[in-house]
Write an enzyme that holds these catalytic residues in place. Sequence first.
Site, PDB file in Angstrom:
ATOM      1  N   ARG A   1     -39.983 -38.634 -11.174  1.00  0.00           N
ATOM      2  CA  ARG A   1     -41.116 -39.363 -11.753  1.00  0.00           C
ATOM      3  C   ARG A   1     -41.364 -39.333 -13.066  1.00  0.00           C
ATOM      4  O   ARG A   1     -41.455 -40.205 -13.758  1.00  0.00           O
ATOM      5  CB  ARG A   1     -42.349 -39.363 -10.968  1.00  0.00           C
ATOM      6  CG  ARG A   1     -42.196 -39.902  -9.473  1.00  0.00           C
ATOM      7  CD  ARG A   1     -42.942 -39.094  -8.304  1.00  0.00           C
ATOM      8  NE  ARG A   1     -41.961 -38.061  -8.266  1.00  0.00           N
ATOM      9  CZ  ARG A   1     -41.049 -37.779  -7.306  1.00  0.00           C
ATOM     10  NH1 ARG A   1     -40.834 -38.894  -6.688  1.00  0.00           N
ATOM     11  NH2 ARG A   1     -40.124 -36.765  -7.331  1.00  0.00           N
ATOM     12  N   THR A   2     -41.660 -38.140 -13.627  1.00  0.00           N
ATOM     13  CA  THR A   2     -42.503 -38.050 -14.695  1.00  0.00           C
ATOM     14  C   THR A   2     -41.370 -38.593 -15.778  1.00  0.00           C
ATOM     15  O   THR A   2     -41.649 -39.107 -16.739  1.00  0.00           O
ATOM     16  CB  THR A   2     -43.055 -36.337 -14.888  1.00  0.00           C
ATOM     17  OG1 THR A   2     -43.623 -36.201 -13.791  1.00  0.00           O
ATOM     18  CG2 THR A   2     -43.815 -36.275 -16.106  1.00  0.00           C
TER      19      THR A   2
ATOM     20  N   LYS B   1     -29.114 -20.683 -26.472  1.00  0.00           N
ATOM     21  CA  LYS B   1     -28.026 -19.808 -27.725  1.00  0.00           C
ATOM     22  C   LYS B   1     -29.300 -18.984 -28.475  1.00  0.00           C
ATOM     23  O   LYS B   1     -28.973 -18.255 -29.441  1.00  0.00           O
ATOM     24  CB  LYS B   1     -27.484 -20.839 -28.561  1.00  0.00           C
ATOM     25  CG  LYS B   1     -26.446 -21.568 -27.968  1.00  0.00           C
ATOM     26  CD  LYS B   1     -25.766 -22.482 -28.980  1.00  0.00           C
ATOM     27  CE  LYS B   1     -24.981 -23.778 -28.472  1.00  0.00           C
ATOM     28  NZ  LYS B   1     -24.680 -24.482 -29.701  1.00  0.00           N
TER      29      LYS B   1
ATOM     30  N   ARG C   1     -41.519 -31.046 -20.244  1.00  0.00           N
ATOM     31  CA  ARG C   1     -41.742 -30.246 -19.161  1.00  0.00           C
ATOM     32  C   ARG C   1     -41.285 -28.971 -19.527  1.00  0.00           C
ATOM     33  O   ARG C   1     -39.949 -28.802 -19.893  1.00  0.00           O
ATOM     34  CB  ARG C   1     -41.431 -30.847 -17.998  1.00  0.00           C
ATOM     35  CG  ARG C   1     -41.204 -30.089 -16.804  1.00  0.00           C
ATOM     36  CD  ARG C   1     -41.160 -30.679 -15.666  1.00  0.00           C
ATOM     37  NE  ARG C   1     -42.339 -31.701 -15.225  1.00  0.00           N
ATOM     38  CZ  ARG C   1     -42.286 -32.503 -13.895  1.00  0.00           C
ATOM     39  NH1 ARG C   1     -41.248 -32.159 -13.158  1.00  0.00           N
ATOM     40  NH2 ARG C   1     -43.248 -33.104 -13.753  1.00  0.00           N
TER      41      ARG C   1
ATOM     42  N   HIS D   1     -50.744 -30.747 -15.591  1.00  0.00           N
ATOM     43  CA  HIS D   1     -50.010 -31.941 -15.605  1.00  0.00           C
ATOM     44  C   HIS D   1     -50.716 -33.072 -15.596  1.00  0.00           C
ATOM     45  O   HIS D   1     -51.123 -34.002 -14.952  1.00  0.00           O
ATOM     46  CB  HIS D   1     -49.418 -31.954 -13.981  1.00  0.00           C
ATOM     47  CG  HIS D   1     -47.969 -33.120 -14.045  1.00  0.00           C
ATOM     48  ND1 HIS D   1     -47.872 -33.572 -14.901  1.00  0.00           N
ATOM     49  CD2 HIS D   1     -47.107 -32.922 -13.071  1.00  0.00           C
ATOM     50  CE1 HIS D   1     -46.666 -34.787 -14.716  1.00  0.00           C
ATOM     51  NE2 HIS D   1     -46.323 -34.261 -13.544  1.00  0.00           N
TER      52      HIS D   1
HETATM   53  N1   CP Z   1     -45.064 -35.989  -9.740  1.00  0.00           N
HETATM   54  C1   CP Z   1     -44.128 -35.433 -10.392  1.00  0.00           C
HETATM   55  O1   CP Z   1     -44.288 -34.428 -11.500  1.00  0.00           O
HETATM   56  O2   CP Z   1     -42.923 -35.378  -9.957  1.00  0.00           O
HETATM   57  P1   CP Z   1     -41.615 -35.249 -10.720  1.00  0.00           P
HETATM   58  O3   CP Z   1     -41.394 -33.732 -10.696  1.00  0.00           O
HETATM   59  O4   CP Z   1     -40.370 -35.894 -10.126  1.00  0.00           O
HETATM   60  O5   CP Z   1     -41.792 -35.599 -12.192  1.00  0.00           O
END
Ligand code: CP
Length: 338
Positions: A57-58, A86, A107, A135
Amino acid sequence: MIFTGSHILSIAQFDRADIQRIFEVADAMAPYALRRRVTRVLEGAILGNMFFEPSTRTRISFGCAFNLLGGEVRETTGFESSAITKGESLYDTARVLSGFSDVICMRHPQEGSVAEFADASRVPVLNGGDGANEHPSQALLDLYTIRKELASKGREIDGLRIALIGDLKYGRTVHSLCKLLCLFNNIHITLVSPVELAMPGSIIEQMREAGHTVVVTDDLAQSISSVDIAYSTRIQEERFATKEEADLYRGRFRLNQAIYTEYCEPNTVIMHPLPRDSRAGANELDNDLNQNPNLAIFRQADNGVLVRMALFALVLDVVDQVDQCSREVNWYNSLRTL
Ligand code: CP
């Protein structure tokens, strides 16, 4: 806050007026997210999408949001396809990639890593999740969804009754959501988890200081019996030392249609940041809820595109130009709704 040129790293950056502004801009993005109009406001801009942990999603909704504003996306997924394997530092990676990009989403499995990267970046960095820490874009889309779901019942966020269920220790989405709810008034929060996976004490303290009522329990049935939102989460297996340790907790708090019918008030909204764990031993949110109209999990994911479009438009200071750079689409998908 001043959005233009800012990193988006933590919910702590925002006040209530900022949230209002993000949601106003997100609302204005609907014609573009629905593909009724197309805007080229970010034509020529490049998003560097760097995801060093798995994401559906993100990563993809940040990418779609940027594309829908007319920009292009370049991606790195996983450490194995990056020169970090590396020995390259986050500092060097940030200096280099911010030369290639106008904004970066990242991320990373380590808490604080996205902030460290942002310190070295020459362009705004948006936190797509740093370990078990935060998040922020997920919390924003969660609250945007809560606001929409409540509005359809003539309610506001103030006075919300919500149960957060599952792995509250490692679940970064619930950490950010609790911090965000501290900007609102008179929230009743029930925290449902095994004692070993409880919400960090500092976050509970922050919510109590905000004047909210916080109940800590491991009784699922009672906790969902008088709430507006039942927000379930997955056991964050990737944060445990071993899979066996995660297995101890998997499947402990299962919400299914029978439990919903027996214990929840009518029209209790069911949320989950996703992914839900649909394997037999887990199933924290059963597939038999899929036809329940109060299951908001896919509306949540759809709302992520609106909120992330809003963040890009604000950070890159193009909110007032989005409509000016737009036209109707040459095709129309009549099935698409928000
Ligand atoms: N909700 C969420 O962060 O989903 P993903 O891990 O798929 O990005």
